[in-house]
Design an enzyme around this catalytic site. Structure first.
Site, PDB file in Angstrom:
ATOM      1  N   HIS A  22       1.235  -1.574  -0.002  1.00 34.69           N
ATOM      2  CA  HIS A  22       0.081   0.049  -0.361  1.00 34.69           C
ATOM      3  C   HIS A  22       0.880   0.940  -0.477  1.00 34.69           C
ATOM      4  O   HIS A  22       0.042   2.105  -0.824  1.00 34.69           O
ATOM      5  CB  HIS A  22      -0.918  -0.020   1.249  1.00 34.69           C
ATOM      6  CG  HIS A  22      -1.800  -0.989   1.941  1.00 34.69           C
ATOM      7  ND1 HIS A  22      -1.849  -1.756   2.174  1.00 34.69           N
ATOM      8  CD2 HIS A  22      -2.523  -1.322   0.220  1.00 34.69           C
ATOM      9  CE1 HIS A  22      -2.840  -2.561   2.226  1.00 34.69           C
ATOM     10  NE2 HIS A  22      -3.306  -2.717   0.919  1.00 34.69           N
ATOM     11  N   LYS A  46     -18.538  -5.381   9.185  1.00 35.26           N
ATOM     12  CA  LYS A  46     -17.049  -6.435   9.429  1.00 35.26           C
ATOM     13  C   LYS A  46     -15.996  -5.975  10.424  1.00 35.26           C
ATOM     14  O   LYS A  46     -15.366  -4.859  10.591  1.00 35.26           O
ATOM     15  CB  LYS A  46     -16.687  -5.667   7.617  1.00 35.26           C
ATOM     16  CG  LYS A  46     -15.940  -6.926   7.223  1.00 35.26           C
ATOM     17  CD  LYS A  46     -15.552  -6.405   5.239  1.00 35.26           C
ATOM     18  CE  LYS A  46     -14.270  -6.896   5.114  1.00 35.26           C
ATOM     19  NZ  LYS A  46     -13.813  -6.541   3.494  1.00 35.26           N
ATOM     20  N   ARG A  98      -1.733  -6.932  -8.312  1.00 35.29           N
ATOM     21  CA  ARG A  98      -0.806  -7.825  -8.675  1.00 35.29           C
ATOM     22  C   ARG A  98      -0.659  -9.309  -9.316  1.00 35.29           C
ATOM     23  O   ARG A  98       0.397  -9.004  -9.486  1.00 35.29           O
ATOM     24  CB  ARG A  98      -0.796  -8.284  -6.762  1.00 35.29           C
ATOM     25  CG  ARG A  98      -0.643  -6.900  -5.792  1.00 35.29           C
ATOM     26  CD  ARG A  98      -0.884  -7.674  -4.223  1.00 35.29           C
ATOM     27  NE  ARG A  98      -2.588  -7.598  -4.696  1.00 35.29           N
ATOM     28  CZ  ARG A  98      -3.049  -7.414  -3.963  1.00 35.29           C
ATOM     29  NH1 ARG A  98      -2.722  -7.359  -2.625  1.00 35.29           N
ATOM     30  NH2 ARG A  98      -4.766  -7.591  -3.445  1.00 35.29           N
ATOM     31  N   SER A 136      -2.621  -7.437   2.541  1.00 33.28           N
ATOM     32  CA  SER A 136      -2.773  -7.932   3.934  1.00 33.28           C
ATOM     33  C   SER A 136      -3.553  -9.044   4.818  1.00 33.28           C
ATOM     34  O   SER A 136      -2.945  -9.078   6.231  1.00 33.28           O
ATOM     35  CB  SER A 136      -4.317  -6.940   4.716  1.00 33.28           C
ATOM     36  OG  SER A 136      -3.893  -5.352   3.632  1.00 33.28           O
TER      37      SER A 136
END
Ligand code: ADP
Length: 164
Positions: A22, A46, A98, A136
């Site tokens: 990030h 969440k 990615r 993450s």
């Protein structure tokens, strides 16, 4: 509501926690855009490793010394991304790619957002080779099992993980 500014990119994400991947994307975004807004997903249902406020704080810490940091904003995003873009006036959604798997998902999101807001474009930046393997999810998994994530996250995130 403000008009959407094509020189203003919004970079939305969970950032739970922010990684060196990030950080790399944020630095590059500040080179490309006049204004960059980091929008931290804050879904009431969440539950993450860090709260949305903590994630904002971690992003503030890791960007504090970045060149162009005065052109960076950090906000929480509670509703739809298109509404966040309208509220903050961002004309571009910035996302990182990615892998091909990222692209499948991102292409669908970009098309959906464009359908909802015709003025909004999505721009992808390919991950830098040194961090293209980072996520993450990986950081959470390794950290929760007591592994060393010092090569994956900035120092302030490492300290926050150690304090959990
Ligand atoms: P989300 O849950 O919305 O995917 P993430 O925090 O996982 O949120 O990711 C936010 C954005 O950052 C996504 O566009 C993702 O592709 C990008 N990103 C995450 N890790 C990297 C990395 N290592 N290199 C480049 N981009 C990344």
């Amino acid at each position: 509501m403000t008009a959407l500014d094509p020189q203003h990119a919004i970079f939305p994400g969970s950032f739970d926690p922010p990684t060196l991947g990030h950080a790399d994307l944020i630095a590059r975004a500040l080179h490309l855009f006049q204004t960059v807004t980091l929008a931290v997903g804050a879904h009431p249902k969440k539950v993450g490793m860090f709260s949305p406020d903590e994630r904002c704080e971690l992003l503030r810490g890791l960007t504090a010394d970045l060149p162009g940091q005065d052109r960076l904003r950090i906000v929480k995003l509670e509703g739809l991304l298109v509404d966040g873009c309208r509220e903050h006036g961002a004309g571009v959604v910035l996302r990182g790619l990615r892998s091909g798997a990222d692209f499948e998902y991102e292409a669908q999101m970009a098309a959906t957002n464009r359908t909802m807001e015709a003025e909004l474009d999505t721009l992808y930046l390919g991950a830098s080779p040194a961090v293209s393997h980072l996520s993450s999810t990986l950081v959470r998994q390794i950290a929760s099992m007591g592994g060393d994530v010092s090569a994956l996250v900035p120092p302030n995130v490492l300290a926050a993980l150690a304090a959990l």
